[in-house]
Design an enzyme around this catalytic site. Structure first.
Site, short mmCIF file in Angstrom:
data_model
loop_
_atom_site.label_atom_id
_atom_site.label_comp_id
_atom_site.label_asym_id
_atom_site.label_seq_id
_atom_site.Cartn_x
_atom_site.Cartn_y
_atom_site.Cartn_z
CD GLU A 1 -1.02 -0.20 3.76
OE1 GLU A 1 -2.20 0.11 3.72
OE2 GLU A 1 -0.47 -0.71 4.73
CE LYS B 1 7.19 5.26 5.42
NZ LYS B 1 7.07 6.63 5.91
CG ASP C 1 5.32 12.80 3.51
OD1 ASP C 1 5.62 12.61 4.71
OD2 ASP C 1 5.95 13.58 2.77
CE1 TYR D 1 0.09 3.40 9.67
CE2 TYR D 1 -0.74 5.03 8.13
CZ TYR D 1 0.06 4.70 9.21
OH TYR D 1 0.80 5.65 9.81
CE LYS E 1 10.67 7.04 3.49
NZ LYS E 1 11.68 7.61 4.15
CB CYS F 1 4.48 47.95 -12.22
SG CYS F 1 3.29 46.76 -12.85
CB CYS G 1 0.84 49.94 -14.86
SG CYS G 1 1.35 49.97 -13.13
CB CYS H 1 2.56 47.19 -8.96
SG CYS H 1 1.66 48.38 -9.93
CB CYS I 1 -1.49 48.25 -12.25
SG CYS I 1 -0.55 46.82 -12.82
S1 IVH Z 1 2.55 0.65 8.98
C1 IVH Z 1 5.04 -0.72 13.06
N1 IVH Z 1 1.60 1.69 6.81
O1 IVH Z 1 5.36 5.58 8.17
C2 IVH Z 1 4.74 0.45 12.19
N2 IVH Z 1 2.96 3.07 8.19
O2 IVH Z 1 8.19 5.01 8.80
C3 IVH Z 1 3.61 0.13 11.26
N3 IVH Z 1 3.16 5.36 7.35
O3 IVH Z 1 5.07 5.44 11.65
C4 IVH Z 1 3.36 1.27 10.36
N4 IVH Z 1 1.92 5.11 5.57
O4 IVH Z 1 3.61 7.13 10.30
C5 IVH Z 1 2.35 1.91 7.89
N5 IVH Z 1 0.61 2.48 4.86
C6 IVH Z 1 1.37 2.68 5.94
C7 IVH Z 1 1.95 3.93 6.21
C8 IVH Z 1 2.75 4.08 7.34
C9 IVH Z 1 2.64 5.96 6.28
C10 IVH Z 1 4.05 6.05 8.31
C11 IVH Z 1 3.69 5.85 9.75
C12 IVH Z 1 4.86 5.11 10.34
C13 IVH Z 1 5.96 5.54 9.43
C14 IVH Z 1 7.07 4.54 9.45
#
Ligand code: IVH
Length: 715
Positions: A130, A132, A134, A241, A329, A434, A437, A458, A464
């Protein structure tokens, strides 16, 4: 941005003494980055740079295990809570994930898992993959199916209690259905959509506040507001998750538990996939990489997890991360290109923004041709805090620059290759006039800080053409007059032909340019000409807050416009008060200045706007064409749903059930829980079930959420 590890020795070449010094240095540096990331929401390095530091620390520890510090970063996750919120000890620690950067790292992870479990290479081993997300992680504790606490990760063992704030997030249910166990901690990521992030920054900028660097910081800052109503005003989302303490797990697999979470009302990432082999997992990674730019939210990689929970249990943890999962990553998206030119854009309030014109280049699957350069200082290599950026190197035309599309949706220039600078390249000279104008350009001095504003403006005002055309675009835009068919392009064309110069001209256009003549113009036909005039006429009546917002007064965005509308009630009360407020001794000024949420700077900007003769003339002309509705509470007797019985069903996106009920009742409607022949109206969101069928049976009118807002005149 700090340069990391560039000049440092490879780990294999370190002497023991050097290694010890390196570990101490890395511990300190990583702790500093953790503090800036977790506590200040203001990281100074990219994720990739941070990961490099952590990896180096791990590599040195692997070579010299005896040198490992007690306080080693590899034993720690994140940073201790900031102290503004009460602390919560996590029943089960919130640990982190190990990182993989290359496909080989992923293959090695899977091989390790198989070795550990003694599962043969050919035997099946399901892996959940899945995105990750941010954002920032959050744990939600439900006892007897009621949300009792929400906490941030903090240092992994103790986080901050942000329950009141979490309750304002629509993706987080307040209670769970009967099927859920007595105790369950649902964990996931709070994040912000790109579009919501952009809108938030716009609001902050309008209010003269500091803007936020990226959606992650936006989500973190919003969740950790002391005042929950501030969090509520910021659209945060949540993906579930994983979990912490659970009295009874609803499934024997990772994917099964997430399916249960979904059935309890949580959002689970729709892209999640069960993969049967390393090849499938890597294929998923590539697919997500391609989709990344279009997801609408930031992700920084893919997470792979062993699906079977009994296997997860056997695999267990090593120091700070599970052995059953890994984060793959994405490489930071960077590319080199040439800075071909710097253009200056003039905005609605006269702000001059330099924009980099680049030799087109693909960065992470997206072609980049422009990058914002923010302001004069930025071009010169000075950041918003007065500190050097790009190690103080200024940008010159012809420079070879490094473009980064990180979590941020807006590409940035992060570096310049001085070795490739063309001979004789001159420093960029910011215009003092500007470019549109020729009026003088000034950098105002902030009365609060005494510092020169970073924005050059400006001084031409409506003289303008760039400012007046931007003001007109704003006037017709969605949250202002919302005139369909009168978009940016059309306004530019009418303005260039001198058919529309002020807002009132929009409403008198049909007299000067009858539909039959407009139909002859390029881009129009009989139908579109008629439609444009119909939509203009449809906007001759407008609510007060929209009208105030449409004026485009500096610092008056939607929020402030609503505050003003609520405080003054009618435009007839508002305008004279703003004119009278020009006298700082007047009651009108102190009344304006005392409105909660309206500060000095905003109040001054409004008064200045009304002090200009040409603004007042433009308003007089406009008010001959349009009617401004008062902001008072809607009169229930004249409401379109007064006396009706309404049922809400399915999920609603713009309001909670409680809000919907309160709104309907304010409008004189009765809200019922089930549909019968006495029901007048059903408002159905996605996932509506039996009530929708009942409505059909009784022949009751059904509309969706958008239809509801249109019906009550808030569409
Ligand atoms: S599972 C035991 N699933 O990434 C930790 N983490 O670097 C299980 N994160 O602390 C985490 N998407 O804040 C998991 N699909 C995902 C995630 C995810 C983002 C973050 C989360 C975690 C950090 C780990």
């Amino acid at each position: 941005m700090a340069k990391i590890a560039a000049a440092e020795k490879p780990v294999e070449e370190l002497t023991k003494k050097e290694a010890a010094a390196e570990l101490a240095r890395l511990a300190e540096e990583i702790a500093g980055h953790d503090r800036r990331y977790y506590q200040d929401d203001a990281p100074t390095v990219t994720d990739a740079e941070y990961d490099t530091l952590r990896r180096r620390n791990l590599d040195i520890e692997a070579r010299f295990p005896e040198l490992k510090l007690e306080e080693s970063p590899s034993e720690r996750v994140g940073a201790a809570p900031t102290g503004r919120f009460a602390k919560v000890r996590h029943a089960v620690p919130m640990l982190s994930l190990d990182n993989a950067f290359a496909e080989e790292d992923v293959a090695e992870f899977l091989a390790r898992v198989r070795r550990f479990l003694r599962v043969a290479e050919e035997a099946p081993l399901d892996i959940v993959a899945e995105p990750k997300i941010d954002g920032l992680s959050l744990t939600l504790r439900y006892e007897k199916r009621k949300l009792v606490s929400a906490a941030t990760r903090g240092d992994g063992y103790e986080g901050e209690n942000v329950t009141a704030n979490a309750r304002t997030i629509k993706d987080i249910p307040d209670s769970l259905p009967k099927a859920a166990p007595d105790i369950v901690e649902v964990r996931g990521e709070v994040y912000m959509l790109h579009k919501d992030f952009a809108a938030l920054n716009e609001r902050l900028a309008e209010a003269g506040q500091k803007t936020i660097a990226n959606p992650r910081n936006g989500a973190a800052g919003s969740l950790r507001q002391i005042d929950p109503s501030v969090t509520a005003s910021r659209p945060l989302k949540f993906f579930a998750y994983t979990w912490g303490e659970v009295s009874k797990l609803p499934s024997e697999t990772q994917s099964g538990v997430l399916a249960a979470f979904e059935s309890w009302g949580f959002k689970v990432n729709p892209l999640m996939r069960v993969c049967r082999s390393a090849a499938e997992a890597l294929e998923f990674y590539r697919e997500i990489g391609e989709k990344r730019a279009r997801l609408g939210y930031d992700i920084d990689g893919v997470v792979y997890k062993v699906d079977r929970l009994d296997l997860q249990e056997r695999l267990g943890f090593v120091s700070r991360s599970p052995r059953w999962a890994i984060a793959h990553k994405f490489a930071a998206e960077q590319a080199q290109t040439i800075l071909k030119g710097i253009d200056i854009q003039v905005g609605r309030t006269g702000a001059l923004t330099p924009v980099a014109r680049l030799e087109p280049i693909t960065v992470g699957g997206v072609v980049v041709t422009n990058a914002t350069l923010h302001n004069e200082d930025y071009v010169r290599g000075i950041g918003s805090d007065g500190e050097p950026i790009r190690e103080g190197r200024d940008l010159r035309i012809g420079d070879t620059v490094t473009i980064q599309r990180a979590g941020d949706v807006i590409p940035q220039i992060v570096d310049i290759d001085l070795a490739k600078r063309p001979k004789g390249a001159e420093p960029y000279v910011f215009p003092t006039e500007c470019p549109v104008c020729a009026s003088k350009v000034v950098r105002e001095v902030n009365p609060k800080t005494g510092k020169r504003d970073s924005v050059a403006r400006c001084t031409g005002g409506l003289v303008c053409p760039a400012q007046s055309v931007e003001k007109l675009k704003h006037f017709a835009s969605r949250n202002a007059f919302d005139i369909e068919g009168l978009g940016d392009k059309q306004i530019e064309a009418f303005h260039a032909e001198r058919l529309i110069a002020t807002p009132a001209d929009i409403f008198t256009l049909s007299k000067r340019l009858p539909a039959a003549d407009l139909a002859e113009k390029e881009g129009y036909g009989a139908v579109s000409a008629k439609n444009l005039y119909a939509s203009i006429d449809g906007r001759r009546t407008i609510p007060l807050h929209r009208f105030i917002y449409a004026l485009g007064i500096r610092h008056v965005g939607e929020t402030n416009a609503k505050l003003l509308a609520r405080s003054y009630g009618t435009y007839d009360a508002f305008q004279p008060a703003m004119i009278a407020a020009a006298d700082p001794e007047s009651e009108a000024w102190s009344e304006l200045d005392s409105i909660a949420g309206i500060g000095d700077v905003v109040a001054r900007a409004i008064v200045d706007f009304y002090a200009e003769d040409h603004n007042r003339e433009a308003l007089d002309a406009l008010l001959k064409e349009v009617t401004v509705e008062p902001a008072e509470a809607i009169d229930a007797s004249s409401s379109p749903v007064a006396g009706q019985t309404v049922v809400f069903t399915g999920s609603l996106e713009k309001m909670t059930r409680d809000e919907a009920k309160a709104m309907a009742e304010r409008l004189g409607a009765k809200v019922a829980g089930s549909v019968s022949k006495k029901t007048d109206l059903v408002v159905a969101g996605p996932g509506a079930g039996s009530k929708l069928k009942d409505a059909e049976k009784h022949g009751v009118k059904v509309i969706d959420e958008a239809g509801w807002f249109t019906l009550i005149g808030k569409g």
